[in-house]
Scaffold this motif. Structure first.
Motif, short mmCIF file in Angstrom:
data_model
loop_
_atom_site.label_atom_id
_atom_site.label_comp_id
_atom_site.label_asym_id
_atom_site.label_seq_id
_atom_site.Cartn_x
_atom_site.Cartn_y
_atom_site.Cartn_z
N LEU A 65 0.84 -1.11 0.51
CA LEU A 65 0.21 0.01 -0.33
C LEU A 65 0.46 1.44 0.06
N ALA A 66 2.03 1.06 0.35
CA ALA A 66 2.75 2.07 0.30
C ALA A 66 4.05 2.37 -0.41
N VAL A 67 4.92 2.67 -0.72
CA VAL A 67 6.34 2.88 -2.00
C VAL A 67 7.22 4.02 -1.12
N ALA A 68 8.62 4.17 -0.79
CA ALA A 68 9.63 5.37 -0.71
C ALA A 68 10.66 4.97 -1.06
N ALA A 69 11.45 5.99 -1.42
CA ALA A 69 12.83 5.47 -1.99
C ALA A 69 13.80 6.50 -1.02
N ALA A 70 15.09 6.44 -1.09
CA ALA A 70 15.95 6.91 -1.03
C ALA A 70 17.10 7.52 -1.91
N ALA A 71 17.71 6.07 -2.47
CA ALA A 71 18.00 6.18 -3.79
C ALA A 71 17.75 4.28 -3.79
N LEU A 76 11.74 1.18 -0.01
CA LEU A 76 10.86 0.79 0.70
C LEU A 76 9.56 0.20 0.66
N ALA A 77 9.05 -0.45 0.46
CA ALA A 77 7.74 -0.71 0.59
C ALA A 77 6.83 -1.32 1.60
N GLY A 78 5.54 -1.01 2.06
CA GLY A 78 4.87 -1.65 3.16
C GLY A 78 3.42 -1.76 2.44
N GLY A 79 2.58 -2.56 3.87
CA GLY A 79 1.37 -2.77 3.41
C GLY A 79 0.86 -3.86 4.63
N THR A 104 3.38 -6.11 7.02
CA THR A 104 4.85 -6.04 6.40
C THR A 104 5.02 -4.22 5.80
N LEU A 105 6.96 -4.59 5.65
CA LEU A 105 7.70 -3.74 5.75
C LEU A 105 8.87 -3.56 5.39
N GLN A 106 9.38 -3.81 4.29
CA GLN A 106 10.26 -4.00 3.12
C GLN A 106 11.40 -3.25 2.74
N ARG A 107 12.65 -3.61 2.64
CA ARG A 107 13.69 -2.86 2.18
C ARG A 107 14.93 -3.27 0.60
N TRP A 108 14.14 -2.96 -0.15
CA TRP A 108 15.29 -3.40 -1.05
C TRP A 108 15.99 -2.49 -0.88
N ASP A 109 17.92 -3.59 -1.10
CA ASP A 109 18.68 -3.05 -1.40
C ASP A 109 19.67 -3.08 -2.89
N PRO A 119 8.14 -1.49 15.17
CA PRO A 119 7.81 -1.44 16.57
C PRO A 119 6.82 -1.06 17.15
N GLY A 120 6.45 -1.84 18.12
CA GLY A 120 4.59 -1.69 18.70
C GLY A 120 4.12 -2.31 18.57
N MET A 121 4.05 -2.94 17.20
CA MET A 121 3.15 -3.19 16.36
C MET A 121 3.40 -4.94 15.42
N PRO A 122 3.82 -6.00 16.48
CA PRO A 122 4.15 -6.95 15.45
C PRO A 122 3.32 -7.67 14.46
N ASP A 123 1.64 -7.35 14.98
CA ASP A 123 1.04 -8.65 14.56
C ASP A 123 -0.60 -7.51 14.75
N LEU A 124 -1.43 -7.90 13.76
CA LEU A 124 -2.51 -7.11 13.77
C LEU A 124 -2.49 -5.28 13.33
N GLY A 125 -2.65 -5.14 12.02
CA GLY A 125 -2.02 -4.17 11.43
C GLY A 125 -1.80 -3.95 10.13
N GLN A 126 -1.82 -2.63 9.68
CA GLN A 126 -1.23 -2.07 8.48
C GLN A 126 0.31 -1.08 7.72
N ILE A 127 0.13 -1.37 6.90
CA ILE A 127 1.84 -0.11 6.55
C ILE A 127 0.82 0.91 5.75
N LEU A 128 0.85 1.92 6.22
CA LEU A 128 -0.34 2.97 5.26
C LEU A 128 -0.04 3.83 4.43
N HIS A 129 1.75 4.62 5.08
CA HIS A 129 2.42 5.46 3.95
C HIS A 129 3.98 5.27 4.85
N LEU A 130 4.66 5.62 3.81
CA LEU A 130 5.90 5.40 4.11
C LEU A 130 6.86 6.47 3.68
#
Length: 386
Positions: A65-71, A76-79, A104-109, A119-130
């Motif tokens: 649901l979300a993506v961001a790029a520093a380089a 980053l991708a999350g959802g 889920t929150l993961q990084r492509w190298d 942190p603080g949300m190990p389960d039952l939730g989602q990432i919407l913005h990065l």
């Protein structure tokens, strides 16, 4: 976040021709805008080629649901993942809503995906913005999920090279719709929590500082710390935009006919005289999707293709144009995207076939590569140009 961009005015490159223009000046209380001008639509051009990228590993039914790029090697991708039936029962009835999911929150190298904690949300939730300030300065927001009741409290996390920390979300926000970060902190924006007399915009610099605006905010982007734009809908239900100059916010809404309803969904400041906003207006029950460009003096308009609706994501294409997601109405999304190039918006399909949904976009700083994420057949979908 667009601090790495160094561009000349997009109006000259894209050929928006003004046929009528009324110039006004900034005042201390408002940014008085000029008359809108609709640009002629040139002939269509060849569609952009999108390439399927390896998707991050997830468990079960999943979506990004979300993506961001520093380089190029820091995307980053999350959802959410592990979407599954809710088997809990309440008073003899199955608890609504009918599904649960984990974040889920993961990084492509540049070679592979790696898991990042929430942190603080190990389960039952989602990432919407990065947002990614740098390889070691990452921000994420989302929502917790309450097994009996659906969406719970807002979630905010700051991940650095030395620590990953959950931050308490501002109590004055009932919903987070936008995140933008810089080296000094982050901005959050959304809908004010009226129960605690909240504000729609907050700035983090060790604590959350509220900014009161007469609107519900859908999109916020910072170009520099003293040039920040927010868009949404005002208290009367009309499109709204405001600009922050480092000390105060001033209204900067594209001129609208009296009584016009609608909402601006996304904003993208590429330079002090190069700002885009997308959204829609409604009249007589009919929706008209629109984009607006601020050239430092006046707003100009470039309408969406017939039948197309702007989604929530807007980014530059690294080559003088723009990409926007499409809102498919009752559907969760669509693989179609809107591409602004050669002075007009064009609708393009990012992937062929059905069952695909593109929900978020990010341009890799200093490149012409754009990443798109979503879902296909209940699995993560990752695409890029170039």
């Amino acid at each position: 976040m667009r601090r790495s961009l160094n561009r000349t005015g997009i109006t000259r490159r894209l050929g928006l021709a003004a046929t009528a223009l009324t110039t006004t000046a900034l005042t201390t209380t408002a940014l008085v805008t000029a008359a809108l001008v609709t640009a002629p639509a040139p002939a269509a051009r060849a569609a952009t080629e999108w390439t399927a990228r390896p998707a991050p590993p997830t468990i079960g039914s999943s979506a990004l649901l979300a993506v961001a790029a520093a380089a190029p090697g820091a995307v980053l991708a999350g959802g959410y993942q592990f979407k599954r039936p809710n088997d809990r029962w309440c008073w003899g009835l199955r608890c609504p809503p009918p599904a649960l999911f984990n974040p889920t929150l993961q990084r492509w190298d540049g070679t592979a995906w790696s898991w990042l904690g929430t942190p603080g949300m190990p389960d039952l939730g989602q990432i919407l913005h990065l947002d990614a300030v740098s390889l070691d300065d990452l921000w994420a927001t989302g929502t917790r999920y309450i097994e009996c009741c659906g969406d719970g409290a807002a979630y905010v996390a700051h991940l650095t090279g030395t620590a990953s920390t959950e931050l308490q979300a501002p109590a004055g926000l009932s919903h987070i719709a936008a995140l933008d970060a810089d080296e000094q902190g982050a901005w959050l924006a959304g809908t004010a929590n009226s129960q605690v007399n909240g504000s729609p915009v907050y700035r983090w610099k060790g604590t959350w500082a509220p900014y009161s605006l007469p609107a519900s905010i859908s999109g916020l982007r910072e170009r520099t710390p003293d040039d920040v734009w927010a868009v949404g809908t005002d208290a009367d239900g009309a499109p709204y935009a405001a600009r922050y100059d480092g000390s105060s916010w001033r209204t900067a809404t594209p001129p609208q006919p009296a009584g016009m309803q609608g909402r601006l969904l996304s904003v993208l400041p590429l330079g002090p005289d190069d700002v885009w906003a997308t959204g829609y207006t409604t009249a007589g029950g009919q929706r008209a999707d629109r984009s607006y460009h601020w050239d430092g003096t006046a707003w100009q308009e470039a309408p969406a293709p017939d039948g197309a609706r702007f989604g929530d994501a807007l980014t530059d294409d690294g080559a003088g144009g723009l990409w926007a997601t499409v809102n498919a109405g009752a559907l969760t999304g669509t693989s179609d995207l809107l591409h602004y190039t050669d002075g007009a918006w064009h609708r393009e399909a990012a992937v062929s076939g059905s069952g695909a949904s593109v929900t978020a976009l990010a341009c890799v700083p200093g490149t012409g590569t754009v990443w798109a994420v979503g879902a296909r057949d209940n699995a993560p979908l990752v695409l890029s140009t170039g």
